[in-house]
Design a protein around this motif. Structure first.
Motif, PDB file in Angstrom:
ATOM      1  N   LEU A 106       0.837  -1.190   0.000  1.00  0.00           N
ATOM      2  CA  LEU A 106       0.000   0.000   0.000  1.00  0.00           C
ATOM      3  C   LEU A 106       0.877   1.248   0.000  1.00  0.00           C
ATOM      4  O   LEU A 106       0.526   2.268  -0.613  1.00  0.00           O
ATOM      5  CB  LEU A 106      -0.920  -0.007   1.222  1.00  0.00           C
ATOM      6  CG  LEU A 106      -1.878   1.187   1.351  1.00  0.00           C
ATOM      7  CD1 LEU A 106      -2.851   1.220   0.174  1.00  0.00           C
ATOM      8  CD2 LEU A 106      -2.613   1.130   2.673  1.00  0.00           C
ATOM      9  N   ARG A 107       2.009   1.155   0.670  1.00  0.00           N
ATOM     10  CA  ARG A 107       2.960   2.275   0.667  1.00  0.00           C
ATOM     11  C   ARG A 107       3.810   2.253  -0.597  1.00  0.00           C
ATOM     12  O   ARG A 107       3.934   3.256  -1.295  1.00  0.00           O
ATOM     13  CB  ARG A 107       3.871   2.189   1.896  1.00  0.00           C
ATOM     14  CG  ARG A 107       4.945   3.257   1.905  1.00  0.00           C
ATOM     15  CD  ARG A 107       5.947   3.030   3.016  1.00  0.00           C
ATOM     16  NE  ARG A 107       7.077   3.937   2.890  1.00  0.00           N
ATOM     17  CZ  ARG A 107       8.206   3.831   3.603  1.00  0.00           C
ATOM     18  NH1 ARG A 107       8.337   2.846   4.477  1.00  0.00           N
ATOM     19  NH2 ARG A 107       9.179   4.699   3.422  1.00  0.00           N
ATOM     20  N   PHE A 108       4.397   1.107  -0.923  1.00  0.00           N
ATOM     21  CA  PHE A 108       5.245   0.991  -2.114  1.00  0.00           C
ATOM     22  C   PHE A 108       4.377   0.473  -3.267  1.00  0.00           C
ATOM     23  O   PHE A 108       4.454  -0.707  -3.646  1.00  0.00           O
ATOM     24  CB  PHE A 108       6.417   0.047  -1.849  1.00  0.00           C
ATOM     25  CG  PHE A 108       7.296   0.461  -0.705  1.00  0.00           C
ATOM     26  CD1 PHE A 108       8.162   1.534  -0.822  1.00  0.00           C
ATOM     27  CD2 PHE A 108       7.241  -0.218   0.506  1.00  0.00           C
ATOM     28  CE1 PHE A 108       8.972   1.921   0.237  1.00  0.00           C
ATOM     29  CE2 PHE A 108       8.049   0.155   1.567  1.00  0.00           C
ATOM     30  CZ  PHE A 108       8.914   1.234   1.430  1.00  0.00           C
ATOM     31  N   ASP A 109       3.562   1.342  -3.811  1.00  0.00           N
ATOM     32  CA  ASP A 109       2.611   0.927  -4.833  1.00  0.00           C
ATOM     33  C   ASP A 109       3.134   1.108  -6.253  1.00  0.00           C
ATOM     34  O   ASP A 109       2.406   0.852  -7.215  1.00  0.00           O
ATOM     35  CB  ASP A 109       1.299   1.696  -4.683  1.00  0.00           C
ATOM     36  CG  ASP A 109       1.500   3.207  -4.721  1.00  0.00           C
ATOM     37  OD1 ASP A 109       2.666   3.654  -4.769  1.00  0.00           O
ATOM     38  OD2 ASP A 109       0.494   3.945  -4.695  1.00  0.00           O
ATOM     39  N   ALA A 110       4.381   1.557  -6.407  1.00  0.00           N
ATOM     40  CA  ALA A 110       4.950   1.766  -7.738  1.00  0.00           C
ATOM     41  C   ALA A 110       6.147   0.866  -8.001  1.00  0.00           C
ATOM     42  O   ALA A 110       6.946   1.128  -8.911  1.00  0.00           O
ATOM     43  CB  ALA A 110       5.359   3.231  -7.911  1.00  0.00           C
ATOM     44  N   VAL A 111       6.283  -0.217  -7.234  1.00  0.00           N
ATOM     45  CA  VAL A 111       7.441  -1.096  -7.368  1.00  0.00           C
ATOM     46  C   VAL A 111       7.369  -1.855  -8.690  1.00  0.00           C
ATOM     47  O   VAL A 111       6.346  -2.459  -9.029  1.00  0.00           O
ATOM     48  CB  VAL A 111       7.502  -2.088  -6.185  1.00  0.00           C
ATOM     49  CG1 VAL A 111       8.583  -3.128  -6.419  1.00  0.00           C
ATOM     50  CG2 VAL A 111       7.778  -1.329  -4.895  1.00  0.00           C
ATOM     51  N   THR A 112       8.479  -1.812  -9.432  1.00  0.00           N
ATOM     52  CA  THR A 112       8.586  -2.565 -10.685  1.00  0.00           C
ATOM     53  C   THR A 112       9.699  -3.615 -10.637  1.00  0.00           C
ATOM     54  O   THR A 112       9.700  -4.528 -11.464  1.00  0.00           O
ATOM     55  CB  THR A 112       8.858  -1.620 -11.862  1.00  0.00           C
ATOM     56  OG1 THR A 112      10.079  -0.892 -11.619  1.00  0.00           O
ATOM     57  CG2 THR A 112       7.706  -0.636 -12.038  1.00  0.00           C
ATOM     58  N   LYS A 113      10.621  -3.480  -9.670  1.00  0.00           N
ATOM     59  CA  LYS A 113      11.730  -4.416  -9.541  1.00  0.00           C
ATOM     60  C   LYS A 113      11.720  -4.964  -8.113  1.00  0.00           C
ATOM     61  O   LYS A 113      11.906  -4.208  -7.157  1.00  0.00           O
ATOM     62  CB  LYS A 113      13.065  -3.729  -9.836  1.00  0.00           C
ATOM     63  CG  LYS A 113      13.108  -3.053 -11.195  1.00  0.00           C
ATOM     64  CD  LYS A 113      14.367  -2.220 -11.368  1.00  0.00           C
ATOM     65  CE  LYS A 113      14.325  -1.446 -12.665  1.00  0.00           C
ATOM     66  NZ  LYS A 113      15.519  -0.577 -12.834  1.00  0.00           N
ATOM     67  N   LEU A 114      11.521  -6.262  -7.974  1.00  0.00           N
ATOM     68  CA  LEU A 114      11.330  -6.868  -6.660  1.00  0.00           C
ATOM     69  C   LEU A 114      12.278  -8.051  -6.497  1.00  0.00           C
ATOM     70  O   LEU A 114      12.436  -8.876  -7.408  1.00  0.00           O
ATOM     71  CB  LEU A 114       9.879  -7.336  -6.501  1.00  0.00           C
ATOM     72  CG  LEU A 114       9.514  -8.008  -5.178  1.00  0.00           C
ATOM     73  CD1 LEU A 114       9.697  -7.038  -4.024  1.00  0.00           C
ATOM     74  CD2 LEU A 114       8.093  -8.541  -5.226  1.00  0.00           C
ATOM     75  N   ALA A 115      12.914  -8.113  -5.318  1.00  0.00           N
ATOM     76  CA  ALA A 115      13.791  -9.231  -4.965  1.00  0.00           C
ATOM     77  C   ALA A 115      13.259  -9.863  -3.686  1.00  0.00           C
ATOM     78  O   ALA A 115      13.057  -9.172  -2.683  1.00  0.00           O
ATOM     79  CB  ALA A 115      15.226  -8.758  -4.767  1.00  0.00           C
TER      80      ALA A 115
END
Length: 526
Positions: A106-115
């Motif tokens: 909900l806070r990081f709603d623009a993440v495109t790269k996830l590990a």
């Protein structure tokens, strides 16, 4: 006094950020303006309110990860902007992560790269957590999975259907198998890079399901396979990737000559190939020679490859820029193959030779014909001595970085570098018995702009049959010795004794060397 002073101070709002005014230039101080700025600062005014969120996000992008975290604690607005502008996120993928996924994204709603990385001793996230992440991150373009052993084929299939824009996927030590991988390739038609390491869910033997390119056949550019017991099941994927440009195979079992013959028949061909500890022979190298656009080639510990295969590649792959060869001290690649590289590959810029024994014949040919050679590394070569270093210094005009390790070179050969290689900026020497700290100091004094990195040879101790390898994986196991009474010592005891003895001696010698150099400098100044 202290209590009264603290009680009289105005309380700042939690959402306010106090920014100190910039220092005034000498000669232009205005006490009234400075006083007004201080009053505004004490009053709790947030001067960043005039900065648009987009500009504030650009500022956050220029910060390091730690500074971004600290900046997000300044005020609520910064917390919101920092979260909405963060595109890269790395999470500890233990099972406890599942409970905080809704609030987290909900806070990081623009993440495109996830590990998602989990400790091998911990329980990782399961299918439900991965599916929930896929629902929260519809715009995901890159995913890295490490040690997520609770994920299955079903979870990967649903994830692939929810995240169809994936462009890069990397997994290591995961437990899903061919079904999940095929679903990923079938649903993610934009996938460009695929990296798979120790995929445990693939069944062994002939019963293993093959993995095809699916809808990613046109988009896939890079394939990297590591430590796969049954890596041959990826053969249809490699062959079906029509626009494949980079192929990296590390420690995968099976005979790869036939597969390379099929891949190399494409009109465009591969640009980059890495082969490490594979069952590949000169037949495979001859097939690679059909890739006329090949620029980067790594042959690491492939004992069946010889001068014949290298000569075939050199004659037809004339755009070669980087060549790394670890001959494993088999002497199957020597001057004959290197002379062919020097003859047909004038664009060579980087050459790394490990466990190969070139002489001045091939080195002189390389230095003369390859005028763009900028980086050269010679490691574990018994034939590279002072004469060869002098030849390099005289001929390699464009050379910028030189690395020498475990070669019979002395200070006399080092002296040639003082007047040769006019573009040389860095020299690294390690485990060369003939090169002393005095010779390195002399070279530094002769060429002030040259960075000389010398690692003195460490003294040998008895009962330590360990060959340290800085480049590549260590293959020599540590064997336990025996006491005088015939009882076997544990390997850990020998490892501790060897490590402590060499480390203490090396540290002592380094201190002496640094102390001596500082003393000489101080004497010179006085």
């Amino acid at each position: 006094m202290g209590q009264a002073a603290s009680a009289s101070r105005p309380r700042f709002l939690k959402s306010a950020a106090v920014i100190s005014p910039p220092p005034a230039e000498p000669g232009s101080e205005n006490l009234d303006e400075v006083g007004d700025d201080l009053e505004d600062s004490v009053a709790g005014n947030d001067y960043t309110l005039n900065i648009p969120d987009e500009c504030l996000a650009c500022i956050f992008h220029s910060l390091s990860s730690g500074d971004r975290k600290r900046s997000s604690l300044v005020c609520r607005r910064w917390l919101r902007v920092e979260g909405q502008s963060r595109h890269r996120l790395s999470l500890n993928a233990q099972s406890e992560l599942a409970s905080v996924i809704p609030r987290l994204f909900l806070r990081f709603d623009a993440v495109t790269k996830l590990a998602l990385k989990c400790d091998r001793r911990s329980v990782s996230i399961d299918d439900d957590a991965l599916i929930l992440i896929s629902l929260k991150c519809r715009n995901l373009t890159r995913l890295k999975l490490r040690a997520c052993r609770e994920l299955t084929d079903d979870g990967m299939s649903i994830f692939a259907k929810n995240c169809r824009n994936l462009q890069k996927f990397s997994c290591g030590s995961c437990s899903f198998g061919a079904k999940g991988m095929n679903s990923l390739l079938e649903n993610c038609g934009l996938l460009e890079e695929l990296s798979v390491k120790r995929l445990r869910g693939i069944t062994d033997g002939a019963a293993a399901d093959s993995i095809g390119p699916g809808k990613a056949a046109d988009s896939l550019r890079v394939i990297c396979l590591k430590d796969l017991y049954n890596g041959q099941c990826f053969g249809p994927l490699i062959i079906g990737a029509k626009n494949l440009r980079s192929l990296k195979l590390f420690r995968c079992s099976g005979d790869w000559d036939k597969m390379l013959e099929v891949v190399a028949d494409r009109p465009d061909g591969l640009v980059e190939i890495h082969l490490e500890r594979l069952q590949v022979s000169d037949l495979g190298l001859s097939a690679i020679a059909k890739c006329a656009n090949l620029e980067i080639l790594h042959l690491v510990k492939t004992p069946e490859c010889s001068n014949i295969g290298l000569m075939a590649i050199a004659e037809k792959c004339r755009l070669l820029r980087k060549l790394h060869i670890d001959g494993w001290k088999t002497n199957r690649i020597s001057d004959q193959g290197l002379i062919a590289v020097a003859t047909y590959c004038p664009n060579l810029q980087e050459l790394v030779l490990i466990g190969v024994n070139p002489t001045h014949l091939s080195l002189e040919k390389l230095a003369t014909n390859c005028q763009n050679l900028e980086r050269l590394a010679l490691c574990g070569s018994e034939t590279v001595g002072d004469a060869e270093i002098s030849c390099i210094a005289a001929k390699c005009i464009a050379l910028r970085k030189l690395c020498i390790k475990s070669c019979p070179v002395s200070d006399h050969g080092f002296e040639a570098l003082a007047g040769g290689c006019p573009n040389l900026v860095k020299v690294k020497v390690k485990k060369c018995r003939g090169v002393t700290s005095e010779g390195a100091d002399w070279l530094r004094a002769s060429r002030v702009s040259l960075a000389v990195n010398l690692d003195a040879i460490e003294p040998e101790l008895p009962d330590t049959g360990i060959i340290e390898q800085e480049i590549g994986d260590a293959d020599t196991p540590l064997m336990g010795g025996r006491n005088r009474d015939g009882t076997a010592r544990s390997a850990s005891f020998n490892r501790l004794r060897s490590f402590s003895g060499r480390s203490l001696m090396a540290c002592t010698f380094r201190r002496w060397a640094s102390f001596g150099s500082r003393s000489r400098k101080n004497l010179g100044r006085s």
